[in-house]
Design a protein around this motif. Sequence first.
Motif, PDB file in Angstrom:
ATOM      1  N   LEU A  18     -26.620 -14.414 -25.047  1.00 21.05           N
ATOM      2  CA  LEU A  18     -27.071 -15.619 -25.968  1.00 21.05           C
ATOM      3  C   LEU A  18     -27.990 -15.028 -26.767  1.00 21.05           C
ATOM      4  O   LEU A  18     -28.744 -13.998 -26.614  1.00 21.05           O
ATOM      5  N   ARG A  19     -28.161 -15.505 -28.127  1.00 15.26           N
ATOM      6  CA  ARG A  19     -29.081 -15.237 -29.117  1.00 15.26           C
ATOM      7  C   ARG A  19     -29.876 -16.431 -29.423  1.00 15.26           C
ATOM      8  O   ARG A  19     -29.525 -17.397 -29.626  1.00 15.26           O
ATOM      9  N   LEU A  20     -31.047 -16.452 -29.090  1.00 13.32           N
ATOM     10  CA  LEU A  20     -32.398 -17.478 -29.176  1.00 13.32           C
ATOM     11  C   LEU A  20     -32.787 -17.196 -30.500  1.00 13.32           C
ATOM     12  O   LEU A  20     -33.209 -16.192 -30.895  1.00 13.32           O
ATOM     13  N   SER A  21     -33.241 -18.354 -31.220  1.00 10.33           N
ATOM     14  CA  SER A  21     -33.798 -18.218 -32.681  1.00 10.33           C
ATOM     15  C   SER A  21     -35.374 -19.002 -32.329  1.00 10.33           C
ATOM     16  O   SER A  21     -35.091 -20.059 -31.919  1.00 10.33           O
ATOM     17  N   CYS A  22     -36.214 -18.665 -33.128  1.00 10.43           N
ATOM     18  CA  CYS A  22     -37.452 -19.456 -33.347  1.00 10.43           C
ATOM     19  C   CYS A  22     -37.687 -19.588 -34.742  1.00 10.43           C
ATOM     20  O   CYS A  22     -38.259 -18.704 -35.406  1.00 10.43           O
ATOM     21  N   ALA A  23     -37.580 -20.518 -35.339  1.00  8.26           N
ATOM     22  CA  ALA A  23     -37.986 -20.684 -36.688  1.00  8.26           C
ATOM     23  C   ALA A  23     -39.366 -21.225 -36.969  1.00  8.26           C
ATOM     24  O   ALA A  23     -40.086 -22.394 -36.374  1.00  8.26           O
ATOM     25  N   ALA A  24     -40.174 -20.561 -37.689  1.00 12.95           N
ATOM     26  CA  ALA A  24     -41.692 -20.846 -37.898  1.00 12.95           C
ATOM     27  C   ALA A  24     -41.904 -21.567 -39.345  1.00 12.95           C
ATOM     28  O   ALA A  24     -41.341 -21.305 -40.441  1.00 12.95           O
ATOM     29  N   GLY A  35     -44.122 -14.321 -29.438  1.00 16.46           N
ATOM     30  CA  GLY A  35     -43.862 -14.085 -28.204  1.00 16.46           C
ATOM     31  C   GLY A  35     -42.854 -14.732 -27.776  1.00 16.46           C
ATOM     32  O   GLY A  35     -42.589 -16.005 -28.200  1.00 16.46           O
ATOM     33  N   TRP A  36     -42.078 -14.619 -26.790  1.00 18.50           N
ATOM     34  CA  TRP A  36     -41.118 -15.374 -25.831  1.00 18.50           C
ATOM     35  C   TRP A  36     -41.757 -15.520 -24.370  1.00 18.50           C
ATOM     36  O   TRP A  36     -42.142 -14.388 -23.665  1.00 18.50           O
ATOM     37  N   PHE A  37     -41.615 -16.582 -23.920  1.00 18.18           N
ATOM     38  CA  PHE A  37     -41.921 -16.978 -22.489  1.00 18.18           C
ATOM     39  C   PHE A  37     -40.851 -17.804 -22.002  1.00 18.18           C
ATOM     40  O   PHE A  37     -40.102 -18.418 -22.933  1.00 18.18           O
ATOM     41  N   ARG A  38     -40.959 -17.985 -20.586  1.00 19.75           N
ATOM     42  CA  ARG A  38     -39.696 -18.864 -20.001  1.00 19.75           C
ATOM     43  C   ARG A  38     -40.390 -19.397 -18.669  1.00 19.75           C
ATOM     44  O   ARG A  38     -41.354 -18.671 -18.078  1.00 19.75           O
ATOM     45  N   GLN A  39     -39.991 -20.733 -18.026  1.00 22.73           N
ATOM     46  CA  GLN A  39     -40.366 -21.386 -16.985  1.00 22.73           C
ATOM     47  C   GLN A  39     -39.179 -21.878 -16.562  1.00 22.73           C
ATOM     48  O   GLN A  39     -38.589 -22.678 -17.065  1.00 22.73           O
ATOM     49  N   ALA A  40     -38.890 -21.642 -15.158  1.00 26.95           N
ATOM     50  CA  ALA A  40     -37.820 -22.221 -14.458  1.00 26.95           C
ATOM     51  C   ALA A  40     -38.461 -23.082 -13.451  1.00 26.95           C
ATOM     52  O   ALA A  40     -39.758 -23.225 -13.230  1.00 26.95           O
ATOM     53  N   PRO A  41     -37.927 -24.213 -13.142  1.00 30.08           N
ATOM     54  CA  PRO A  41     -38.340 -25.395 -12.296  1.00 30.08           C
ATOM     55  C   PRO A  41     -39.068 -24.584 -10.994  1.00 30.08           C
ATOM     56  O   PRO A  41     -38.446 -23.731 -10.234  1.00 30.08           O
ATOM     57  N   GLY A  42     -40.229 -25.152 -10.546  1.00 28.50           N
ATOM     58  CA  GLY A  42     -40.884 -24.435  -9.550  1.00 28.50           C
ATOM     59  C   GLY A  42     -41.488 -23.493  -9.703  1.00 28.50           C
ATOM     60  O   GLY A  42     -42.277 -22.850  -8.891  1.00 28.50           O
ATOM     61  N   LYS A  43     -41.594 -22.689 -10.869  1.00 27.25           N
ATOM     62  CA  LYS A  43     -42.058 -21.453 -11.269  1.00 27.25           C
ATOM     63  C   LYS A  43     -43.146 -21.381 -12.271  1.00 27.25           C
ATOM     64  O   LYS A  43     -43.122 -22.685 -12.972  1.00 27.25           O
ATOM     65  N   ARG A  67     -31.992  -5.309 -21.246  1.00 27.22           N
ATOM     66  CA  ARG A  67     -31.256  -6.328 -21.362  1.00 27.22           C
ATOM     67  C   ARG A  67     -31.516  -7.226 -22.710  1.00 27.22           C
ATOM     68  O   ARG A  67     -30.502  -7.960 -23.234  1.00 27.22           O
ATOM     69  N   PHE A  68     -32.836  -7.491 -22.769  1.00 34.43           N
ATOM     70  CA  PHE A  68     -33.198  -8.268 -23.917  1.00 34.43           C
ATOM     71  C   PHE A  68     -33.825  -7.654 -24.970  1.00 34.43           C
ATOM     72  O   PHE A  68     -34.604  -6.537 -25.061  1.00 34.43           O
ATOM     73  N   THR A  69     -33.660  -8.241 -26.146  1.00 37.03           N
ATOM     74  CA  THR A  69     -34.336  -7.562 -27.338  1.00 37.03           C
ATOM     75  C   THR A  69     -34.786  -8.442 -28.382  1.00 37.03           C
ATOM     76  O   THR A  69     -34.217  -9.432 -28.751  1.00 37.03           O
ATOM     77  N   ILE A  70     -36.187  -8.568 -28.617  1.00 33.85           N
ATOM     78  CA  ILE A  70     -36.776  -9.384 -29.762  1.00 33.85           C
ATOM     79  C   ILE A  70     -36.892  -8.595 -30.980  1.00 33.85           C
ATOM     80  O   ILE A  70     -36.995  -7.484 -31.018  1.00 33.85           O
ATOM     81  N   ALA A  75     -38.775 -12.492 -43.723  1.00 37.19           N
ATOM     82  CA  ALA A  75     -38.221 -12.994 -44.912  1.00 37.19           C
ATOM     83  C   ALA A  75     -37.874 -14.418 -44.606  1.00 37.19           C
ATOM     84  O   ALA A  75     -37.589 -15.388 -45.331  1.00 37.19           O
ATOM     85  N   LYS A  76     -37.393 -14.398 -43.414  1.00 37.78           N
ATOM     86  CA  LYS A  76     -36.669 -15.934 -42.976  1.00 37.78           C
ATOM     87  C   LYS A  76     -37.603 -16.591 -42.073  1.00 37.78           C
ATOM     88  O   LYS A  76     -37.315 -17.819 -41.566  1.00 37.78           O
ATOM     89  N   ASN A  77     -38.672 -16.099 -41.679  1.00 38.21           N
ATOM     90  CA  ASN A  77     -39.827 -16.760 -41.064  1.00 38.21           C
ATOM     91  C   ASN A  77     -39.151 -17.005 -39.525  1.00 38.21           C
ATOM     92  O   ASN A  77     -39.403 -18.209 -38.983  1.00 38.21           O
ATOM     93  N   THR A  78     -38.528 -16.025 -39.033  1.00 35.73           N
ATOM     94  CA  THR A  78     -37.867 -16.375 -37.715  1.00 35.73           C
ATOM     95  C   THR A  78     -37.977 -15.215 -36.667  1.00 35.73           C
ATOM     96  O   THR A  78     -37.718 -14.111 -37.203  1.00 35.73           O
ATOM     97  N   VAL A  79     -38.081 -15.488 -35.636  1.00 38.51           N
ATOM     98  CA  VAL A  79     -38.048 -14.374 -34.399  1.00 38.51           C
ATOM     99  C   VAL A  79     -37.071 -14.607 -33.572  1.00 38.51           C
ATOM    100  O   VAL A  79     -36.357 -16.010 -33.306  1.00 38.51           O
TER     101      VAL A  79
END
Length: 126
Positions: A18-24, A35-43, A67-70, A75-79
């Motif tokens: 999957l590729r996640l995008s974050c538009a600012a 930065g990218w963070f994650r949170q699972a239920p109960g964690k 496995r992951f690449t940030i 120019a697109k204000n995106t991470v």
Amino acid sequence: QVQLVESGGGLVQAGGSLRLSCAASGGTFSNYHMGWFRQAPGKEREFVAAIRRGGVRIDYADAVKGRFTISRDNAKNTVFLQMNSLKPEDTANYYCAADLNPFAAVLTRGSQYDYWGQGTQVTVSS
């Protein structure tokens, strides 16, 4: 005020990608560490990856290295977060965040970030 909107989450089988995008918006994106963070239920929320303004220095959590690449496109204000070889333990709500402090020594602490997106859900089936 900086606004961040994540997208790209979904359901994927183990081993998939999957590729996640974050538009600012607001402010000057190229001046922010991201930065990218994650949170699972109960964690607790955990650090995933970060990229400094300019994109030269990059950090990854041990669990996602190789496995992951940030990356970022100023120019697109995106991470982006490219996620390959996904595992069930990667299942979580993924958040992007912006750190406006140009002198930040580390980028692994959630408390240091100034703005957060609403999150996008990633579910990896076994």
